[in-house]
Design a protein around this motif. Structure first.
Motif, PDB file in Angstrom:
ATOM      1  N   SER A   1       2.986  -0.162  -6.486  1.00 42.87           N
ATOM      2  CA  SER A   1       4.126  -1.053  -6.292  1.00 42.87           C
ATOM      3  C   SER A   1       3.729  -2.295  -5.513  1.00 42.87           C
ATOM      4  O   SER A   1       4.557  -3.188  -5.306  1.00 42.87           O
ATOM      5  CB  SER A   1       5.256  -0.315  -5.557  1.00 42.87           C
ATOM      6  OG  SER A   1       4.810   0.106  -4.282  1.00 42.87           O
TER       7      SER A   1
ATOM      8  N   TYR B   1       9.691  -3.928  -4.179  1.00 41.93           N
ATOM      9  CA  TYR B   1      10.218  -2.994  -3.182  1.00 41.93           C
ATOM     10  C   TYR B   1      11.735  -3.134  -3.106  1.00 41.93           C
ATOM     11  O   TYR B   1      12.324  -4.116  -3.574  1.00 41.93           O
ATOM     12  CB  TYR B   1       9.581  -3.232  -1.806  1.00 41.93           C
ATOM     13  CG  TYR B   1       9.676  -4.644  -1.293  1.00 41.93           C
ATOM     14  CD1 TYR B   1      10.746  -5.046  -0.489  1.00 41.93           C
ATOM     15  CD2 TYR B   1       8.692  -5.587  -1.603  1.00 41.93           C
ATOM     16  CE1 TYR B   1      10.834  -6.348  -0.017  1.00 41.93           C
ATOM     17  CE2 TYR B   1       8.773  -6.892  -1.136  1.00 41.93           C
ATOM     18  CZ  TYR B   1       9.842  -7.266  -0.339  1.00 41.93           C
ATOM     19  OH  TYR B   1       9.926  -8.553   0.115  1.00 41.93           O
TER      20      TYR B   1
ATOM     21  N   PRO C   1       7.372  -1.903   1.261  1.00 36.99           N
ATOM     22  CA  PRO C   1       6.872  -1.650  -0.095  1.00 36.99           C
ATOM     23  C   PRO C   1       6.497  -0.200  -0.359  1.00 36.99           C
ATOM     24  O   PRO C   1       6.563   0.254  -1.504  1.00 36.99           O
ATOM     25  CB  PRO C   1       5.642  -2.565  -0.192  1.00 36.99           C
ATOM     26  CG  PRO C   1       5.937  -3.682   0.751  1.00 36.99           C
ATOM     27  CD  PRO C   1       6.670  -3.041   1.893  1.00 36.99           C
TER      28      PRO C   1
END
Length: 417
Positions: A261, A284, A290
């Motif tokens: 991510s 996020y 995140p």
């Protein structure tokens, strides 16, 4: 009917970091040969060769005439090496290939054209390499020029072409000189969206109407699914899966993509080109870190940090969101600096996607940079892969997976009639 392509135990080995020696004279060769045993003892019996990399390992498959076969996999999986070996650009280390008919290849910008020759001269040169007579090429000449949309520059040396012009002419030559097998790599990502659509239509036409065979490498799962009936999934140089296109894409998206991510590069390692380089990309939940899970109720923050090397340009960033079934979920774009010209330097572009829209599943984010919303500058496929998890508070007693791409929360109202 016999296959038009038969590949048996195909392997390609490269040596990394080995000693690169220039051509030597006969005397130098004789001296080195005489000294070889002593050098071997000095090295303790170790080879002077560097690390061995098998770009392809025992790959075997067959392709029937008229088939359109996609080749998918992560970067470094061996896809481009496979096409180069099939196109006779590089020789295999071992294995056997049987090819029947002419091959038209479009692999990377710069392959197949002589930079000092004009577009016209390169068309006739490529046709001659394919074994066509000059009269045959002449019949196709106008069609090639029209398709490439470069009539004004056909008598200009191709070294002065932009990457988009080069790609358009290269594809027009490869597709229109009637090869029995058309091999196309991800190079189509260089062209603009309208021309990519035109190329995909041409590949479908040469297969459906003319019965020609196509091998197509792409990270665009939608294009692969729309164009191909079958796909090969390459993983670490091996053929990991060979089946119908839907099964292969599902397998790849479930098992072949790396979850991340957030990705960040040092200034020295930033991916990109001489126009745009990317330093960080992150997805996020709003007001979260995140590394925290993203819930369906979270507003989704997409953040991109990049270096712009074009002084006075209007740079736009586009995020392409695809789900784990290869379905195109969203195409989100914005012009940086509110449309103002940008100076050279680092910038951060942040966008917020509303919560309670995406369903709970895996998503793949690709990023594109453009200039003035017309000129493509850089495309990074599968930049991030992340999960959106179900927010159980929105489900009540139903904990099963909802179908569909989106799962919005509606404001339900009931009134007696």
């Amino acid at each position: 009917m016999k296959p038009i392509i038969r590949v048996e135990n195909l392997s390609k080995r490269y040596t990394l970091g080995g000693a690169q020696t220039p051509y030597s004279t006969l005397r130098e060769s004789l001296v080195e040969t005489a000294k070889a045993p002593l050098n071997w003892v000095k090295r303790g019996g170790r080879s002077e060769e560097g690390e061995t990399l098998w770009a392809l390992k025992d790959v075997s498959f067959e392709v029937m005439p008229g088939e359109v076969v996609g080749v998918i996999g992560r970067n470094g999986a061996g896809k481009s090496t496979l096409l180069k070996v099939l196109s006779r650009i590089t020789e295999p280390t071992r294995g056997r290939i049987e090819l029947y008919g002419r091959i038209g290849s479009l692999l990377e910008v710069g392959t197949g054209f002589h930079p000092e020759l004009t577009g016209r001269e390169n068309i006739f040169l490529n046709g001659a390499i394919l074994g066509m007579r000059q009269t045959e090429i002449a019949k196709k000449f106008d069609e090639i020029v029209d398709f490439a949309e470069i009539e004004k520059f056909i008598d200009t040396p191709v070294k002065f072409y932009s990457s988009g012009m080069y790609t358009r002419l290269a594809f027009a030559v490869a597709a229109n000189l009637e090869p029995e097998v058309l091999i196309v790599d991800e190079v189509l990502a260089v062209g603009d969206a309208e021309f990519q659509k035109k190329c995909l239509g041409k590949m479908k036409s040469v297969s459906d109407k003319e019965g020609r065979t196509v091998l197509f490498v792409s990270h665009n799962m939608i294009a692969v699914k729309n164009l191909c009936q079958r796909a090969l999934y390459m993983q670490k140089g091996e053929l990991a899966f060979d089946a119908d296109v839907n099964s292969v894409i599902n397998h790849y998206l479930q098992n072949g993509v790396e979850m991340a991510s957030q990705r960040q590069w040092s200034d020295a390692e930033m991916p990109g080109n001489d126009k745009i380089k990317v330093r960080r990309v992150a997805v996020y939940g709003e007001n979260k870190l995140p590394e925290e899970p993203i819930l369906t109720s979270d507003n989704l923050v997409i953040e991109t940090e990049f270096y712009n090397n074009l002084d006075g340009a209007k740079i736009d960033v586009t995020w392409d969101l695809t789900d784990n079934q290869g379905i195109h979920v969203a195409h989100i774009g914005s012009v940086c600096m509110n449309g103002e010209d940008m100076k050279k330097g680092f910038y951060r572009m942040t966008g917020v996607f509303p919560g309670n829209v995406l369903n709970s599943k895996k998503y793949i984010l690709s990023i594109m940079f453009g200039q003035n919303q017309r000129v493509p500058l850089l495309r990074m496929e599968e930049t991030l892969v992340f999960d959106v998890e179900d927010n159980l508070r929105t489900r009540g007693s139903n904990f099963s997976q909802f179908p569909g791409v989106i799962h919005p929360i509606c404001d339900w109202r009931t009134s007696a009639l």
